[in-house]
Design a protein around this motif. Structure first.
Motif, short mmCIF file in Angstrom:
data_model
loop_
_atom_site.label_atom_id
_atom_site.label_comp_id
_atom_site.label_asym_id
_atom_site.label_seq_id
_atom_site.Cartn_x
_atom_site.Cartn_y
_atom_site.Cartn_z
N ASP A 52 0.85 -1.19 0.00
CA ASP A 52 0.00 0.00 0.00
C ASP A 52 0.89 1.25 0.00
O ASP A 52 1.52 1.58 0.99
CB ASP A 52 -0.93 0.01 1.21
N ASN A 101 4.77 -0.18 -6.78
CA ASN A 101 3.37 -0.35 -7.18
C ASN A 101 2.82 0.92 -7.80
O ASN A 101 1.98 0.86 -8.71
CB ASN A 101 2.53 -0.74 -5.96
N TRP A 102 3.28 2.08 -7.34
CA TRP A 102 2.84 3.35 -7.93
C TRP A 102 3.29 3.45 -9.38
O TRP A 102 2.55 3.92 -10.25
CB TRP A 102 3.40 4.49 -7.10
N GLY A 137 -0.85 -0.36 -15.99
CA GLY A 137 -2.09 -1.10 -15.84
C GLY A 137 -2.02 -2.25 -14.86
O GLY A 137 -2.97 -3.05 -14.80
N ALA A 138 -0.94 -2.37 -14.12
CA ALA A 138 -0.83 -3.46 -13.15
C ALA A 138 -1.45 -3.04 -11.82
O ALA A 138 -1.38 -1.87 -11.42
CB ALA A 138 0.64 -3.84 -12.93
N GLY A 139 -2.06 -4.00 -11.15
CA GLY A 139 -2.67 -3.71 -9.86
C GLY A 139 -1.64 -3.75 -8.74
O GLY A 139 -0.43 -3.96 -8.96
N ASP A 140 -2.13 -3.55 -7.53
CA ASP A 140 -1.24 -3.61 -6.37
C ASP A 140 -0.72 -5.04 -6.17
O ASP A 140 -1.49 -6.00 -6.17
CB ASP A 140 -1.97 -3.14 -5.11
N ILE A 141 0.58 -5.15 -5.99
CA ILE A 141 1.21 -6.46 -5.76
C ILE A 141 1.71 -6.50 -4.33
O ILE A 141 2.44 -5.60 -3.90
CB ILE A 141 2.38 -6.69 -6.73
N ASP A 142 1.31 -7.49 -3.60
CA ASP A 142 1.77 -7.67 -2.23
C ASP A 142 3.10 -8.44 -2.28
O ASP A 142 3.15 -9.66 -2.23
CB ASP A 142 0.75 -8.43 -1.40
N HIS A 174 1.28 1.11 -11.70
CA HIS A 174 -0.07 1.59 -12.04
C HIS A 174 -0.12 2.20 -13.43
O HIS A 174 -1.14 2.12 -14.12
CB HIS A 174 -0.55 2.60 -11.00
#
Length: 330
Positions: free
Chosen positions: A161, A166-167, A173-178, A170
Motif C-alpha cells: 500500500d 506499485n505506484w 495497468g498493473a494492480g497492487d502487488i503484495d 499503475h
C-alpha cells in the motif's frame, strides 16, 4: 672499491677485544641472531592465529559441543548429552527444508544477475572514461550502505500500500502487488536488495582482474580482426575464470548468510519468521527462531553446523567445476 653486504644469518664480531670473553660474547650474540632470524616470522603471524583461535576456532568448536547437547537459553549452565538428536530433529522438520529451498532459490536469482551485471559494468569501466574514479566510487556506494538502511529503504519501495514500485506499475495497468506475501515476489524483492548492494563490489573485483590482463593479448586479437565483443568473449572471459569462480564462491557464502534483508522486508513478527507462510524464510532466520525466540540452543547449533556442511559441499562443487574448466581450457 667493491663492498660486500653480510648475509642475514652471518655474524661479524665487533672490532677490538680478544680472548675467551670476546669469543664467548660473539658466540652468544651469534646464537641470539640466528634465533631471532628463525623465530621472528612466527612472532609476526602469532597475533592472527591467537585472534582466530579466540574468536573463530573456539566458537566453532563450542557450537559443535552445544549441537550434541540439550541446552536452553534459560539455563546455559545446564546441559544434557543427546548425541545426534538435535541433527535428527532439524532434518525431520519440514520447515528446515523450506528454509534450505528458500536460501538456495534466493541465492541463485540474486547471484547470477548480480555477477552478470557486475561483469558488464567492469567491462565498461575498463575503457578510458572521463572521471573514471568518480564512477568507480559511485558503483561502490551501495556496498558501503548498511544492510539495515538498504533493507528499510527497499521495504518502502516494495510496500503493498503506497509503495513506489506499485505506484510505477499503475502506469502500466498493473494492480497492487503484495510483494512480501507472494511466494516468488518476496524472493525477488530480497534478491533485488542483494543485487543492489553487491553488484558494485563484484564489479570492482572484475575491473582489477581485467586491468591485469596483458594488453598484448588485446593487440594480437585486434590485429586478427576481432571486434570488441569478440575480444571480450575470447580474451577477457578466459582470463577472468579464476576471478569469476572466486566471486561465485563468495556470493554463495553470502547468500547462505542472508539475514538482515529477509528480516526487515516486512519487519515485526512476519519478518522474524520469514513471512506468514515462511515463503522467504532463510536458514539464518530459521536459526534465529530456534536459538533466540524459542531458546533451544542445541537445534540452533545443529543448524549452524548444517549450514557449514552445505557451504563446504558448495565449495567442493565449485572446486570440481573450476578444475574441469581449467582442464578443458588447457
Amino acid at each position: 672499491m667493491a663492498t660486500t653486504t653480510p648475509a642475514r644469518g652471518a655474524y661479524t664480531p665487533p672490532p677490538g677485544g680478544s680472548g675467551a670473553a670476546s669469543s664467548g660474547r660473539g658466540t652468544w650474540r651469534s646464537r641470539l641472531w640466528r634465533f631471532d632470524d628463525k623465530a621472528s616470522p612466527y612472532a609476526y603471524i602469532a597475533p592472527f592465529f591467537l585472534i582466530f583461535g579466540a574468536f573463530g576456532l573456539y566458537p566453532l568448536l563450542y557450537t559443535g559441543w552445544i549441537a550434541l547437547h540439550r541446552v536452553e537459553m534459560t539455563g546455559l549452565d545446564q546441559s544434557e548429552w543427546v548425541g545426534l538428536d538435535n541433527f535428527a530433529r532439524i532434518l525431520q522438520d519440514a520447515e528446515f527444508w523450506t528454509a534450505v529451498f528458500n536460501t538456495f532459490v534466493i541465492g541463485v536469482i540474486s547471484t547470477v544477475p548480480q555477477l552478470l551485471v557486475a561483469l558488464g559494468l567492469a567491462h565498461l569501466l575498463n575503457y578510458k572514461l572521463r572521471a573514471s574514479t568518480f564512477w568507480r566510487t559511485v558503483i561502490l556506494t551501495p556496498y558501503a550502505t548498511s544492510v539495515a538502511t538498504a533493507a528499510l529503504v527497499f521495504a518502502l519501495v516494495f510496500r503493498a500500500d503506497g509503495g513506489i514500485l506499485n505506484w510505477v506499475l499503475h502506469f502500466f495497468g498493473a494492480g497492487d502487488i503484495d510483494w512480501g506475501e507472494g511466494t516468488w515476489t518476496s524472493k525477488i524483492a530480497i534478491s533485488v536488495i542483494v543485487i543492489w548492494r553487491w553488484t558494485g563490489y563484484n564489479a570492482l573485483i572484475y575491473l582489477a582482474a581485467m586491468q591485469a590482463v596483458p594488453t598484448d593479448l588485446y593487440e594480437a586479437a585486434s590485429i586478427d580482426g576481432a571486434s570488441r565483443w569478440q575480444q571480450f568473449r575470447k580474451v577477457t572471459i578466459p582470463s577472468l575464470r579464476p576471478t569469476i569462480l572466486f566471486t561465485i564462491v563468495i556470493s554463495t557464502i553470502g547468500s547462505m548468510q542472508l539475514f538482515g534483508e529477509p528480516l526487515l522486508l516486512q519487519g515485526g513478527t512476519l519478518g522474524s519468521i520469514g513471512g506468514s507462510e515462511h515463503q522467504y524464510e532463510t536458514l539464518s532466520i530459521y536459526l534465529f527462531n530456534y536459538g533466540w525466540k524459542l531458546g533451544h540452543l542445541g537445534p540452533a547449533a545443529a543448524v549452524a553446523w548444517a549450514m557449514l556442511v552445505l557451504l563446504l559441499l558448495i565449495a567442493l562443487i565449485n572446486w570440481i567445476v573450476g578444475r574441469f574448466v581449467r582442464k578443458n581450457a588447457a
